[in-house]
Design a protein around this motif. Structure first.
Motif, mmCIF file in Angstrom:
data_model
loop_
_atom_site.group_PDB
_atom_site.id
_atom_site.type_symbol
_atom_site.label_atom_id
_atom_site.label_comp_id
_atom_site.label_asym_id
_atom_site.label_seq_id
_atom_site.Cartn_x
_atom_site.Cartn_y
_atom_site.Cartn_z
ATOM 1 N N GLU A 1 0.873 -1.169 0.000
ATOM 2 C CA GLU A 1 0.000 0.000 0.000
ATOM 3 C C GLU A 1 0.906 1.213 0.000
ATOM 4 O O GLU A 1 1.763 1.340 0.865
ATOM 5 C CB GLU A 1 -0.831 0.035 1.290
ATOM 6 N N MET B 1 0.790 5.202 0.253
ATOM 7 C CA MET B 1 -0.015 6.402 0.469
ATOM 8 C C MET B 1 0.900 7.601 0.347
ATOM 9 O O MET B 1 1.992 7.595 0.914
ATOM 10 C CB MET B 1 -0.649 6.361 1.862
ATOM 11 N N PHE B 2 0.488 8.584 -0.417
ATOM 12 C CA PHE B 2 1.304 9.790 -0.476
ATOM 13 C C PHE B 2 0.436 11.042 -0.447
ATOM 14 O O PHE B 2 -0.751 11.014 -0.779
ATOM 15 C CB PHE B 2 2.260 9.781 -1.686
ATOM 16 N N ILE B 3 1.064 12.101 -0.013
ATOM 17 C CA ILE B 3 0.366 13.382 0.113
ATOM 18 C C ILE B 3 0.911 14.320 -0.950
ATOM 19 O O ILE B 3 2.129 14.494 -1.075
ATOM 20 C CB ILE B 3 0.586 14.006 1.507
ATOM 21 N N ARG C 1 -7.249 16.751 2.790
ATOM 22 C CA ARG C 1 -7.357 16.522 4.235
ATOM 23 C C ARG C 1 -6.423 17.463 4.971
ATOM 24 O O ARG C 1 -5.379 17.833 4.453
ATOM 25 C CB ARG C 1 -6.923 15.088 4.556
ATOM 26 N N ARG C 2 -6.787 17.749 6.173
ATOM 27 C CA ARG C 2 -5.926 18.551 7.014
ATOM 28 C C ARG C 2 -4.803 17.657 7.560
ATOM 29 O O ARG C 2 -5.063 16.543 7.982
ATOM 30 C CB ARG C 2 -6.751 19.122 8.156
ATOM 31 N N LEU C 3 -3.575 18.152 7.523
ATOM 32 C CA LEU C 3 -2.456 17.380 8.060
ATOM 33 C C LEU C 3 -2.410 17.546 9.579
ATOM 34 O O LEU C 3 -2.769 18.594 10.107
ATOM 35 C CB LEU C 3 -1.130 17.845 7.454
ATOM 36 N N ALA C 4 -1.960 16.518 10.243
ATOM 37 C CA ALA C 4 -1.891 16.566 11.706
ATOM 38 C C ALA C 4 -0.777 17.494 12.178
ATOM 39 O O ALA C 4 -0.800 17.981 13.295
ATOM 40 C CB ALA C 4 -1.679 15.167 12.264
ATOM 41 N N ASN D 1 -0.261 22.889 5.530
ATOM 42 C CA ASN D 1 -1.098 22.371 6.599
ATOM 43 C C ASN D 1 -2.198 21.435 6.105
ATOM 44 O O ASN D 1 -2.910 20.839 6.887
ATOM 45 C CB ASN D 1 -1.725 23.521 7.395
ATOM 46 N N TYR E 1 -4.552 13.429 -0.251
ATOM 47 C CA TYR E 1 -4.094 12.079 0.066
ATOM 48 C C TYR E 1 -4.448 11.143 -1.082
ATOM 49 O O TYR E 1 -5.570 11.177 -1.584
ATOM 50 C CB TYR E 1 -4.768 11.573 1.345
ATOM 51 N N LEU F 1 -4.035 6.975 -2.278
ATOM 52 C CA LEU F 1 -3.675 5.624 -1.850
ATOM 53 C C LEU F 1 -3.601 4.701 -3.051
ATOM 54 O O LEU F 1 -4.551 4.589 -3.823
ATOM 55 C CB LEU F 1 -4.714 5.107 -0.845
ATOM 56 N N LYS G 1 4.903 13.954 1.146
ATOM 57 C CA LYS G 1 5.127 12.872 2.102
ATOM 58 C C LYS G 1 4.559 11.577 1.555
ATOM 59 O O LYS G 1 3.564 11.588 0.831
ATOM 60 C CB LYS G 1 4.462 13.207 3.455
ATOM 61 N N PHE G 2 5.198 10.467 1.867
ATOM 62 C CA PHE G 2 4.655 9.189 1.413
ATOM 63 C C PHE G 2 4.999 8.103 2.415
ATOM 64 O O PHE G 2 5.913 8.251 3.238
ATOM 65 C CB PHE G 2 5.202 8.818 0.025
ATOM 66 N N ILE G 3 4.234 7.026 2.362
ATOM 67 C CA ILE G 3 4.529 5.862 3.204
ATOM 68 C C ILE G 3 4.199 4.601 2.408
ATOM 69 O O ILE G 3 3.211 4.549 1.673
ATOM 70 C CB ILE G 3 3.741 5.913 4.547
#
Lengths: 121, 141
Positions: free
Chosen positions: B7, B9-11, B48-51, B58, B62, B64, B89-91
Motif C-alpha cells: 500500500e 499512500m502519499f500526500i 485533508r488537514r495534516l496533523a 497544513n 491524500y 492511496l 510525504k509518502f509511506i
C-alpha cells in the motif's frame, strides 16, 4: 499474616479439646482473604477502600476487529492521549497482541501526518 | 522473485490543480505497470488537514495506491516519490502478510462458528461461585 497462620496450628494441639467450636473459625479468616485476593481485586483489604473496579477487556478482542489499519484515524484516535501519546495498555485494557499492532498502526499513521506526534498549541 | 502486495499512500501539496493531480497519479501508475507491477486500486482520499505542518503546508491531497510489485520496483517508486516536487510525504506498507493473517482468521471463524457459542454456559457459574467467598469475608472479619 503468615505469622498468624503458622502460630495458630501450634496452639491448636493444646487447646483443641477445650474449644472445639472455636477452632474451625480461626483458620477461615486467615484463609479467606488469602484465597480471595488472587481471584480478583474488588474485595479489597480492611483498609476501607471498597470501590468496585470493573475488569477491562480488550476492545479488539470483544468486537473482533482483526485489522488495525493506520488509515483508520477514528479508531486510532481513541487510543491516543490528548497530547498525542499512545495510551498504555493498563489504562485501556487492550491485550498485548493488539496493543502491539495498535502502536505500530499509530506510528505509521503519525508518519503520514494522519495523527500528530505532539499536540499543537 | 515473487510479487508482494503493498500500500503506497502519499500526500500531494494542496496548491496543485485537480488535473495535475490526476496526471501525477497517472504517471506513477505507468511507472508501476511498466516495471512489472499490477495496480489493484487507486483511491483519491481527497483534501485533508495534516496533523502537523509538512514543508510549510497544513493540508494536502491524500492518494492511496494498492499494488502488487516486487521489492526492486518499490525502491524505484520510492525514489520517484522522493524526487517529485508535488509529493510532500509518502509511506509504503507491505500488506500481503497481514492479508494472509486476516484470511486465516476469517477461514477459522467460518469453520468454528458454533463452537464459540457453546462454552459460554459453563463459564457463567464460575463468577457466581467466587462472589459468596468475597461476601462472606467481611462477616467473619
Amino acid at each position: 499474616m503468615a505469622d498468624e497462620t503458622s502460630s495458630t496450628p501450634s496452639e491448636q494441639p493444646t487447646s483443641a479439646p477445650r474449644s472445639e467450636g472455636f477452632v474451625p473459625r480461626t483458620p477461615r479468616p486467615a484463609g479467606g482473604p488469602g484465597g480471595a485476593r488472587p481471584a480478583g481485586g474488588p474485595g479489597g483489604g480492611p483498609g476501607g477502600r471498597k470501590f468496585f473496579r470493573r475488569k477491562k477487556v480488550c476492545k479488539f478482542c470483544t468486537e473482533k476487529i482483526d485489522a488495525i489499519s493506520y488509515r483508520d484515524v477514528r479508531l486510532l484516535q481513541g487510543f491516543v492521549a490528548e497530547r498525542g501519546k499512545i495510551v498504555p495498555r493498563r489504562l485501556t485494557g487492550v491485550c498485548t497482541t493488539h496493543q502491539r499492532r495498535l502502536s505500530l498502526a499509530i506510528k505509521q499513521s503519525r508518519n503520514i501526518a494522519l495523527l500528530a506526534f505532539a499536540a499543537r498549541f | 522473485m515473487s510479487s508482494r502486495a503493498y500500500e503506497i499512500m502519499f500526500i500531494v501539496r494542496p496548491d496543485v490543480e485537480e488535473a495535475d493531480l490526476d496526471k501525477l497519479i497517472e504517471g506513477f501508475s505507468k511507472n508501476i505497470t511498466d516495471g512489472g507491477g499490477v495496480i489493484r486500486s487507486t483511491e483519491k482520499m481527497g483534501r485533508r488537514r495534516l496533523a502537523y505542518t509538512v514543508r510549510k503546508f497544513n493540508d494536502g491531497f491524500y492518494v492511496l495506491l494498492t499494488i502488487d510489485a516486487e521489492g526492486g520496483l518499490i525502491t524505484e517508486l520510492e525514489r520517484r516519490l522522493r524526487v517529485s516536487e508535488q509529493v510532500i510525504k509518502f509511506i509504503t506498507v507491505r500488506i500481503d502478510e497481514e492479508e494472509k493473517r486476516l484470511a486465516k482468521i476469517k477461514a477459522h471463524r467460518d469453520t468454528h462458528v458454533k463452537r464459540s457459542s457453546l462454552p459460554q454456559t459453563p463459564v457463567a457459574p464460575a463468577p457466581v461461585a467466587a462472589e459468596p467467598v468475597a461476601a462472606a469475608e467481611p462477616v467473619t472479619a
